[in-house]
Design an enzyme around this catalytic site. Sequence first.
Site, PDB file in Angstrom:
ATOM      1  N   SER A 155     -10.113   0.963   3.710  1.00  0.00           N
ATOM      2  CA  SER A 155      -9.408   0.582   4.934  1.00  0.00           C
ATOM      3  C   SER A 155      -8.823   1.809   5.613  1.00  0.00           C
ATOM      4  O   SER A 155      -8.156   2.625   4.976  1.00  0.00           O
ATOM      5  CB  SER A 155      -8.279  -0.390   4.623  1.00  0.00           C
ATOM      6  N   GLU A 210      -3.742   3.900   6.506  1.00  0.00           N
ATOM      7  CA  GLU A 210      -3.694   3.642   5.070  1.00  0.00           C
ATOM      8  C   GLU A 210      -4.274   4.863   4.343  1.00  0.00           C
ATOM      9  O   GLU A 210      -3.788   5.287   3.311  1.00  0.00           O
ATOM     10  CB  GLU A 210      -4.504   2.385   4.724  1.00  0.00           C
ATOM     11  N   ARG A 220       0.839  -1.224   0.000  1.00  0.00           N
ATOM     12  CA  ARG A 220       0.000   0.000   0.000  1.00  0.00           C
ATOM     13  C   ARG A 220       0.869   1.268   0.000  1.00  0.00           C
ATOM     14  O   ARG A 220       0.555   2.247   0.690  1.00  0.00           O
ATOM     15  CB  ARG A 220      -0.960   0.033   1.200  1.00  0.00           C
TER      16      ARG A 220
HETATM   17  C1  LIG Z   1     -15.576   0.734  -0.338  1.00  0.00           C
HETATM   18  C2  LIG Z   1     -14.084   0.849  -0.544  1.00  0.00           C
HETATM   19  C3  LIG Z   1     -13.340  -0.306  -0.716  1.00  0.00           C
HETATM   20  C4  LIG Z   1     -11.949  -0.219  -0.906  1.00  0.00           C
HETATM   21  N1  LIG Z   1     -11.239  -1.369  -1.084  1.00  0.00           N
HETATM   22  C5  LIG Z   1      -9.908  -1.305  -1.273  1.00  0.00           C
HETATM   23  C6  LIG Z   1      -9.135  -2.491  -1.482  1.00  0.00           C
HETATM   24  O1  LIG Z   1      -9.634  -3.593  -1.494  1.00  0.00           O
HETATM   25  N2  LIG Z   1      -7.798  -2.353  -1.669  1.00  0.00           N
HETATM   26  C7  LIG Z   1      -7.191  -1.144  -1.680  1.00  0.00           C
HETATM   27  O2  LIG Z   1      -5.961  -1.092  -1.866  1.00  0.00           O
HETATM   28  N3  LIG Z   1      -7.895  -0.008  -1.495  1.00  0.00           N
HETATM   29  C8  LIG Z   1      -9.227  -0.051  -1.292  1.00  0.00           C
HETATM   30  N4  LIG Z   1      -9.936   1.101  -1.099  1.00  0.00           N
HETATM   31  C9  LIG Z   1      -9.236   2.386  -1.043  1.00  0.00           C
HETATM   32  C10 LIG Z   1      -9.131   3.102  -2.389  1.00  0.00           C
HETATM   33  O3  LIG Z   1     -10.197   2.745  -3.227  1.00  0.00           O
HETATM   34  C11 LIG Z   1      -7.798   2.800  -3.087  1.00  0.00           C
HETATM   35  O4  LIG Z   1      -6.695   3.194  -2.329  1.00  0.00           O
HETATM   36  C12 LIG Z   1      -7.746   3.522  -4.456  1.00  0.00           C
HETATM   37  O5  LIG Z   1      -6.650   3.049  -5.191  1.00  0.00           O
HETATM   38  C13 LIG Z   1      -7.633   5.040  -4.299  1.00  0.00           C
HETATM   39  O6  LIG Z   1      -7.775   5.581  -5.587  1.00  0.00           O
HETATM   40  P1  LIG Z   1      -8.360   7.037  -5.844  1.00  0.00           P
HETATM   41  O7  LIG Z   1      -8.207   7.289  -7.271  1.00  0.00           O
HETATM   42  O8  LIG Z   1      -9.723   7.161  -5.279  1.00  0.00           O
HETATM   43  O9  LIG Z   1      -7.326   7.891  -5.001  1.00  0.00           O
HETATM   44  P2  LIG Z   1      -7.637   9.054  -3.959  1.00  0.00           P
HETATM   45  O10 LIG Z   1      -8.313   8.452  -2.763  1.00  0.00           O
HETATM   46  O11 LIG Z   1      -8.307  10.171  -4.643  1.00  0.00           O
HETATM   47  O12 LIG Z   1      -6.171   9.455  -3.554  1.00  0.00           O
HETATM   48  C14 LIG Z   1      -5.336   8.554  -2.839  1.00  0.00           C
HETATM   49  C15 LIG Z   1      -3.889   9.060  -2.974  1.00  0.00           C
HETATM   50  O13 LIG Z   1      -3.504   8.959  -4.343  1.00  0.00           O
HETATM   51  C16 LIG Z   1      -3.107  10.233  -4.832  1.00  0.00           C
HETATM   52  N5  LIG Z   1      -3.537  10.324  -6.222  1.00  0.00           N
HETATM   53  C17 LIG Z   1      -4.752  10.057  -6.747  1.00  0.00           C
HETATM   54  N6  LIG Z   1      -4.727  10.195  -8.092  1.00  0.00           N
HETATM   55  C18 LIG Z   1      -3.466  10.555  -8.414  1.00  0.00           C
HETATM   56  C19 LIG Z   1      -2.794  10.854  -9.641  1.00  0.00           C
HETATM   57  N7  LIG Z   1      -3.411  10.804 -10.826  1.00  0.00           N
HETATM   58  N8  LIG Z   1      -1.494  11.211  -9.579  1.00  0.00           N
HETATM   59  C20 LIG Z   1      -0.832  11.263  -8.401  1.00  0.00           C
HETATM   60  N9  LIG Z   1      -1.411  10.993  -7.225  1.00  0.00           N
HETATM   61  C21 LIG Z   1      -2.707  10.639  -7.230  1.00  0.00           C
HETATM   62  C22 LIG Z   1      -3.797  11.245  -3.935  1.00  0.00           C
HETATM   63  O14 LIG Z   1      -3.103  12.474  -3.900  1.00  0.00           O
HETATM   64  C23 LIG Z   1      -3.736  10.533  -2.598  1.00  0.00           C
HETATM   65  O15 LIG Z   1      -2.477  10.726  -2.010  1.00  0.00           O
HETATM   66  C24 LIG Z   1     -11.329   1.042  -0.910  1.00  0.00           C
HETATM   67  C25 LIG Z   1     -12.091   2.203  -0.748  1.00  0.00           C
HETATM   68  C26 LIG Z   1     -13.461   2.109  -0.557  1.00  0.00           C
HETATM   69  C27 LIG Z   1     -14.257   3.376  -0.400  1.00  0.00           C
END
Ligand SMILES: Cc1cc2nc3c(=O)[nH]c(=O)nc-3n(C[C@H](O)[C@H](O)[C@H](O)COP(=O)(O)OP(=O)(O)OC[C@H]3O[C@@H](n4cnc5c(N)ncnc54)[C@H](O)[C@@H]3O)c2cc1C
Length: 285
Positions: free
Chosen positions: A209, A280, A160
Amino acid sequence: MIFRNDVALSRVTTIGTGGLARAYAEPRTIVELEHTLRSAREQGLDVATVGLGSNLLAADAGVDMLVLRLADELAEARTEGTVLVAGGGATNAVCLHRARAAALGGFEFACAIPGTAGGGVWMNAGAYGSDWSAIVKRALVATADGTGWLTPAELGFSYRHSILRHGQVVAAVEYQLVPSGTDEIRARVRDLVNRRKATQPTTKRTFGSVFKNPPGEVGAGQMLELCGLKGYRHGGAVISSRHANFIENAGGATTADCLALMAEARRRAREAFGVELEHEVVLLR
Ligand SMILES: Cc1cc2nc3c(=O)[nH]c(=O)nc-3n(C[C@H](O)[C@H](O)[C@H](O)COP(=O)(O)OP(=O)(O)OC[C@H]3O[C@@H](n4cnc5c(N)ncnc54)[C@H](O)[C@@H]3O)c2cc1C
């Protein structure tokens, strides 16, 4: 370049909390993105990118940064042979759809991760024994100094975690996938989604998480459940009674409510297990 200053981050986070971004923009092409990053530097603005905000907690008082959300061309996905080329803002749902349409497997593990390609790289998101590091061929990363492709080794993936920092924007990701039958892909996705629904609060507003799993046999969720924290509430935020490593917005939650629950959870895990739980979720201030 003029940025918006009226965007509440509660609108771009899945938990639905967070104050105003000092500045906000949605670059649509790589040229626009590079221009935006140079402009931010000229104006002395730090930059953070959000994807679906699905692992983000933004400060209630607002975030003193330029917040970017990638749009249009930077949020599209297509296949080239066995490679899936995704814009940094492309959602995992769109990527999975494109992969399945091209009979490419390997991305199914991400079916229940509600994020984008860029967020997946940053977090090295993963589930069911796989993660981004297993499928990323390379990522196009833009900064105010220039844009270039980084290999998985250069992205420094671990559990992660990647070495990316705010100001580095993942503009595109190439995933190396493998040929697979579309029926098999569908069946794998169905199975994983059902497993997810059985154990996690999939219909509530959460940010996934809260804590990373600590080394050892007992996961963060199990630890917090053993601490009796399921259903524990602070203001509008509650520790999920479905899975104790999730915080739900039970109505009117603030980021401060979530942080209070997280502080209490860390204190109890420290007392009961001698373990320092590590966030996380990413905090934006
Ligand atoms: C219901 C639910 C279930 C989930 N299950 C999992 C799971 O099974 N496994 C898991 O690992 N995660 C899980 N997550 C967490 C989340 O979905 C992941 O971490 C996902 O990859 C985050 O992606 P995001 O685009 O929404 O990033 P964001 O939440 O918008 O951002 C997360 C980080 O990434 C950075 N970021 C986002 N986009 C970019 C970009 N284009 N360039 C540079 N930095 C960027 C942001 O600045 C921040 O630091 C879950 C979340 C929810 C709500």
